[in-house]
Design a protein around this motif. Structure first.
Motif, PDB file in Angstrom:
ATOM      1  N   ASP A   1      -7.086   0.600  -1.382  1.00 39.45           N
ATOM      2  CA  ASP A   1      -5.768   1.118  -1.000  1.00 39.45           C
ATOM      3  C   ASP A   1      -4.633   0.185  -1.433  1.00 39.45           C
ATOM      4  O   ASP A   1      -3.461   0.556  -1.359  1.00 39.45           O
TER       5      ASP A   1
ATOM      6  N   ASN B   1      -6.189  -3.588  10.290  1.00 38.14           N
ATOM      7  CA  ASN B   1      -7.169  -2.554  10.628  1.00 38.14           C
ATOM      8  C   ASN B   1      -7.546  -2.569  12.099  1.00 38.14           C
ATOM      9  O   ASN B   1      -8.054  -1.573  12.628  1.00 38.14           O
TER      10      ASN B   1
ATOM     11  N   HIS C   1       6.260   2.998   0.038  1.00 38.44           N
ATOM     12  CA  HIS C   1       5.164   2.051   0.242  1.00 38.44           C
ATOM     13  C   HIS C   1       5.310   1.367   1.596  1.00 38.44           C
ATOM     14  O   HIS C   1       6.309   1.518   2.291  1.00 38.44           O
TER      15      HIS C   1
ATOM     16  N   VAL D   1       0.854  -1.194   0.000  1.00 39.36           N
ATOM     17  CA  VAL D   1       0.000   0.000   0.000  1.00 39.36           C
ATOM     18  C   VAL D   1       0.885   1.237   0.000  1.00 39.36           C
ATOM     19  O   VAL D   1       2.036   1.193   0.443  1.00 39.36           O
TER      20      VAL D   1
ATOM     21  N   ASP E   1       1.529   6.941   2.178  1.00 41.11           N
ATOM     22  CA  ASP E   1       0.662   7.946   2.804  1.00 41.11           C
ATOM     23  C   ASP E   1      -0.628   7.363   3.375  1.00 41.11           C
ATOM     24  O   ASP E   1      -1.398   8.071   4.021  1.00 41.11           O
ATOM     25  N   ARG E   2      -0.887   6.080   3.176  1.00 45.95           N
ATOM     26  CA  ARG E   2      -2.106   5.459   3.728  1.00 45.95           C
ATOM     27  C   ARG E   2      -1.936   5.097   5.197  1.00 45.95           C
ATOM     28  O   ARG E   2      -2.926   4.880   5.902  1.00 45.95           O
TER      29      ARG E   2
ATOM     30  N   HIS F   1       0.169   6.602   8.435  1.00 44.89           N
ATOM     31  CA  HIS F   1       1.055   7.665   8.910  1.00 44.89           C
ATOM     32  C   HIS F   1       1.897   7.137  10.071  1.00 44.89           C
ATOM     33  O   HIS F   1       1.425   7.007  11.201  1.00 44.89           O
TER      34      HIS F   1
ATOM     35  N   LEU G   1      -7.711   0.536   6.322  1.00 46.11           N
ATOM     36  CA  LEU G   1      -7.414   0.352   4.910  1.00 46.11           C
ATOM     37  C   LEU G   1      -8.556  -0.395   4.240  1.00 46.11           C
ATOM     38  O   LEU G   1      -9.241  -1.207   4.867  1.00 46.11           O
TER      39      LEU G   1
END
Length: 576
Positions: free
Chosen positions: A336, A325, A293, A265, A268-269, A271, A332
């Motif tokens: 994504d 998650n 990534h 992914v 930036d997905r 942080h 996500l």
């Protein structure tokens, strides 16, 4: 000593030499263990040939978690010897063997149980650090540290505040696994080994009970020939049992395949300034920094279907997303996910039925005179496996063979890397490239960066990035064909670069441009360029479709719908 190239001319010359002389050892398998065996043997003064049926590192060795690590899971299982051995290898790779390819990576372990968990995890990581420090030289990374929830959120704001009570941070190392294998093969070739991909072992040569070489088929031309050798090493990972069938099924090693999938992914997905590791009901799950990534993995499930193209199902993908998650503040979604890859671990079969409990230790066997088998282990300990295999080879030869010296042999690109890194701004000025490009090239080629810069100097258009894969320069695709043994478009976009997993288009948007760049050095005509693009596009389509299926069987059936770019010499499941 200049580094040997693995271009088309060098491949032809290697094949000519392999069929015109008797070698000390021929290695079957061009993954990390086979490459390690070739390098170990040739640096002991032996004459060496290596054949790989597909592309170098195209199996397990390009589909790992991209980690060089001791294995916290094995520490919990009290397998101290395996952890100590792996940490010693990690230190060697970071400091001496491949500092241009192996880099320290921080990981955050979120704590979810107040009270007992912090001292338990802290004690384990203290032992991990102690084992890592115990080899007489720095391992190149800090020790672990305890963090409150507030401090942990400063470096990993992506974490869900309610999901953890505090954290411990520690360090391991990361690597581009396929790039490492290819660099090791170039190093072996530099010392005199003959290596060739797309050359499949189809049978063994015999004198009575003794194995005296292999019958191989060049899958590019369809021609068959004999490679005579005093010793043969089978280093084919999950295909170990298939090779044993070629020699009569008298095997002492049995390997079970375990499938692990990973998601890629965009950075930036999630942080965070650090990687993340969390415990699952079966194993551990990593969120690993990977350039621009993240790599999220892995699963651990038994696999009995196609070994060449293991498929990731929707169930696999949802499993990873659900688990990651559980600790992320912003979850996500499948949208994504840029890339997905699946690989098979070659686990030594034991009494346990669960692949997550099978051994990651390795074994070397001599089932018949002239044949050495090596299997098991993990990427981090490839050098130990290789040394043990060549020790067995030496035992079978009728002369004294020096001990392994690969702990003292830097890979090509390592010598002078740190000095060049310190001079990267000067390199940027002299080459006309941005310093960020120079850093990217140094971390992929080390001191072999000159090879890429020379291509750009001769043809400045190669200094432009690929349209649709901005991280990579056009010169890197040409270099893959001229120096790194890439025979097909898939080799360049999947393993020499990682465009196939680092872009939402999975490489399809750059396929035409990349194929045209490879055409001249590989002698492709317009029709071959078209074939390469069509094959790659169909492969991407089949992988996407397989990842929408709920079961392994459905995913496997659809993934196998994509054609092979070269003919396979033996029935499916027997390719080595």
């Amino acid at each position: 000593m200049g580094t040997a190239a693995l271009g088309p001319t060098e491949r032809s010359a290697a094949l000519d030499r392999m069929q015109s002389q008797e070698l000390d050892v021929v290695v079957i398998g061009g993954g990390v263990v086979g490459a390690g065996v070739a390098l170990d043997a040739v640096t002991r003064g032996l004459s060496v040939g290596l054949v790989e049926a597909r592309d170098f590192a195209s199996g397990t060795s390009s589909r790992s978690s991209k980690l060089i690590h001791g294995g916290l899971r094995y520490l919990e299982q009290l397998n101290f010897d395996l952890v100590r051995e792996a940490l010693r290898e990690r230190a060697l790779l970071l400091q001496r063997i491949a500092p241009h390819l192996v880099r320290p990576v921080p990981f955050l372990f979120p704590l979810t149980h107040p009270g007992w968990e912090r001292p338990y995890v802290g004690a384990g990581l203290a032992l991990y650090d102690t084992l890592g420090f115990s080899f007489g030289f720095s391992r190149g990374m800090p020790g672990h540290r305890h963090l409150s929830r507030r401090r942990a959120l400063r470096i990993a704001p992506a974490l869900k505040r309610s999901a953890f009570t505090g954290a411990v941070q520690y360090w391991d190392a990361g690597v581009d696994d396929a790039r490492y294998v290819m660099t090791m093969l170039r190093t072996a070739a530099t010392y005199g080994a003959d290596v060739a991909s797309r050359v499949q072992a189809v049978g063994f040569l015999r004198e009575g009970e003794r194995v005296t070489g292999v019958r191989v088929r060049d899958l590019e031309s369809g021609t068959e020939f004999d490679v005579r050798a005093r010793q043969v090493v089978n280093a084919t990972g999950v295909w170990t049992d298939d090779v044993q069938e070629l020699v009569g099924g008298r095997g002492q090693i049995h390997v079970k395949a375990s499938k692990g999938i990973h998601l890629v992914v965009p950075r930036d997905r999630i942080h965070s300034l650090t990687g993340i590791i969390m415990r699952t009901e079966k194993s551990v799950l990593f969120v690993i920094p990977w350039g621009r990534h993240w790599i999220i993995g892995t699963t651990d499930t038994e696999w009995t279907l196609d070994k060449v193209h293991p498929a990731a199902s929707r169930t696999d993908i949802d499993y990873l997303l659900d688990h990651v998650n559980s600790v992320l503040a912003v979850p996500l979604t499948r949208d994504d996910v840029e890339g997905v890859y699946a690989g098979l671990r070659p686990l030594l079969a034991g009494e346990s039925e669960e692949t997550s409990k099978l051994s990651r230790e390795h074994v070397v066997a001599h089932p018949v005179p002239g044949l050495v088998m090596v299997a098991g282990g993990k990427f981090t300990t490839y050098r130990v496996m290789a040394a043990d295999a060549v020790d067995a080879v030496a035992h079978g030869l009728d002369r004294r063979v020096p001990p392994s010296c690969t702990d003292q042999v830097p890979l090509s690109g390592a010598e002078g890397y740190r000095a060049l890194w310190n001079s990267r701004h000067r390199l940027a000025r002299s080459s006309g490239l941005h310093v960020a490009r120079i850093e990217h090239l140094l971390q992929r080629y080390g001191s072999m960066i000159d090879e890429v810069l020379e291509l750009i100097e001769r043809d400045p258009s190669l200094g432009r990035p690929l349209a649709g894969a901005d991280d990579y320069l056009r010169a890197e695709i040409v270099h893959a064909a001229t120096h790194e043994g890439a025979r097909h478009l898939n080799d360049a976009l999947t393993r020499r670069t990682r465009i196939s997993i680092e872009t939402f288009h999975r490489g399809a948007a750059v396929a035409q441009e990349a194929a045209e760049l490879m055409a001249k050095p590989l002698g492709w005509d317009t029709e071959q360029v078209k074939r390469e693009v069509e094959y790659f596009t169909k492969r991407v389509e089949a992988e996407r479709a397989s990842q929408e299926q709920d079961t392994d069987q459905e995913a496997d059936a659809i993934r196998l719908g994509a054609p092979e770019i070269v003919p396979v010499a033996l029935p499916e499941g027997h390719g080595v």
